[in-house]
Design a protein around this motif. Sequence first.
Motif, mmCIF file in Angstrom:
data_model
loop_
_atom_site.group_PDB
_atom_site.id
_atom_site.type_symbol
_atom_site.label_atom_id
_atom_site.label_comp_id
_atom_site.label_asym_id
_atom_site.label_seq_id
_atom_site.Cartn_x
_atom_site.Cartn_y
_atom_site.Cartn_z
ATOM 1 N N ALA A 48 0.856 -1.185 0.000
ATOM 2 C CA ALA A 48 0.000 0.000 0.000
ATOM 3 C C ALA A 48 0.890 1.232 0.000
ATOM 4 O O ALA A 48 1.910 1.271 0.698
ATOM 5 N N ASP A 114 4.975 -5.087 7.540
ATOM 6 C CA ASP A 114 5.203 -4.027 6.554
ATOM 7 C C ASP A 114 5.923 -2.886 7.259
ATOM 8 O O ASP A 114 5.495 -2.440 8.333
ATOM 9 N N ASP A 156 2.737 -1.878 9.948
ATOM 10 C CA ASP A 156 1.530 -2.648 9.627
ATOM 11 C C ASP A 156 1.829 -4.138 9.730
ATOM 12 O O ASP A 156 2.982 -4.564 9.607
ATOM 13 N N LEU A 158 0.321 -7.705 8.125
ATOM 14 C CA LEU A 158 -0.556 -8.180 7.062
ATOM 15 C C LEU A 158 -0.976 -9.634 7.240
ATOM 16 O O LEU A 158 -1.988 -10.059 6.667
ATOM 17 N N ARG A 166 -5.428 -8.645 5.811
ATOM 18 C CA ARG A 166 -5.593 -7.503 4.917
ATOM 19 C C ARG A 166 -7.024 -6.997 4.828
ATOM 20 O O ARG A 166 -7.254 -5.833 4.484
ATOM 21 N N TYR A 170 -7.536 -1.123 9.633
ATOM 22 C CA TYR A 170 -6.171 -0.783 10.028
ATOM 23 C C TYR A 170 -6.014 -0.753 11.553
ATOM 24 O O TYR A 170 -4.990 -1.184 12.080
ATOM 25 N N ARG A 173 -5.329 -4.247 12.713
ATOM 26 C CA ARG A 173 -3.984 -4.680 12.338
ATOM 27 C C ARG A 173 -2.940 -3.981 13.203
ATOM 28 O O ARG A 173 -1.956 -4.592 13.625
ATOM 29 N N LYS A 216 -3.082 7.483 8.186
ATOM 30 C CA LYS A 216 -3.746 6.255 7.734
ATOM 31 C C LYS A 216 -5.173 6.211 8.268
ATOM 32 O O LYS A 216 -5.413 6.507 9.449
ATOM 33 N N ARG A 221 -9.227 -1.206 5.016
ATOM 34 C CA ARG A 221 -8.523 -2.470 4.846
ATOM 35 C C ARG A 221 -7.231 -2.200 4.079
ATOM 36 O O ARG A 221 -7.021 -1.092 3.591
ATOM 37 N N TYR A 222 -6.367 -3.208 3.984
ATOM 38 C CA TYR A 222 -5.088 -3.029 3.308
ATOM 39 C C TYR A 222 -5.285 -3.172 1.807
ATOM 40 O O TYR A 222 -5.626 -4.243 1.316
ATOM 41 N N TRP A 230 -4.035 5.794 2.691
ATOM 42 C CA TRP A 230 -2.829 6.307 3.322
ATOM 43 C C TRP A 230 -2.447 7.600 2.616
ATOM 44 O O TRP A 230 -2.505 7.693 1.390
#
Length: 359
Positions: A48, A114, A156, A158, A166, A170, A173, A216, A221-222, A230
């Motif tokens: 992302a 991440d 992050d 994942l 994902r 956020y 996560r 963010k 979601r990712y 982001w």
Amino acid sequence: MTKPPRRPRSKPLLRDEPAPLQSRPIRKRNKAQPALSLDPMPRRVEPALAKLLQRPPSGDHWSWEIKWDGYRIAIHAEPGGIRILTRGGYDWTDRFPGIEAAARALGPASMIIDGEGVVLDEQGRSDFNALQKALGAVGRRSGNLTAGNAICMAFDLLYLDGHDLREEPYRTRRHLLEETLRGFEGAIRLSEEIDADPAVLLDHACTLGLEGIVGKNRYSRYRSGRSGDWVKLKCVQSGSFLIVGYEPSVQAWGGFRALLLGAYKGRDLVYVGSVGTGFKEREAIRLRTMMNKLPWRRKAPPVVYEGTRRAVWVQPTLIAEIDLRQWTPDMMLRHASYKGLRERQDNADVFRLETGEEP
């Protein structure tokens, strides 16, 4: 009348019997009973990316942190070992031995973290030049391909223990990442969220000499690519540009006065100006040595060029990271300063004029 003592239902563990102890036979699982589903670990996740903004978005659903200046990496902790992948999908595990060791020390859990691979200066700021020096950014020519002092600023999570995260928001996560790294001391550190007004935070970041801030959406979601979930705000604009030539000089360090740069406009590589500041003597000599080894294009430049400078043109292979204050109306760099070289593997990072940032 007193009741007699109750006879135990099972025999005591310690007993004077010659027969060996035996447990009950294990019953086979009823196939009709649902099993806990596990998600396969993705071999690679397209990262992302943050969308560049000039001012912070409105709303209280944004979380904010410092923007780190290094290489985007994904740490894959798998049953078969550790892989550290770059944004372009290249395996750089051997270049980050400290981060690899930290990933092993996190435990047997399988995960994908991440983050950004950085080298910090004495003030705790990410130093891109120091990272390049540690990595040997020119590839195998330098003979130094490891950044033992690099750390990963993780922001992050994942994947964790058989579960693809994902599709989770956020904030979920982030909570799992914080729990994973709680109390951990090593070369993987949490990129801290900062509870502050983003405009004030950006002002402080610029005062401290940082690159900027990242926001963010807590409920997103990712999503791979630049979705807008982001965002980033920079203190100084920067980008990666291909070196298409140089202006020679017998007086300047390294024998060149300025690097001539190119960016993409659609599928075409176009000339966007030059950079003549930010070079240290050793770096300038190293750059000239590298350019001398590139395939030459003596007659025709690799870009359309209408200037009058005496230029030596080279095959556009080397990628320079450049700080710039602004663009001219005809899309030429203004007040540009050289920061360092990017790996040639990261050609996907070359600046695109259509979007105003790297792809």
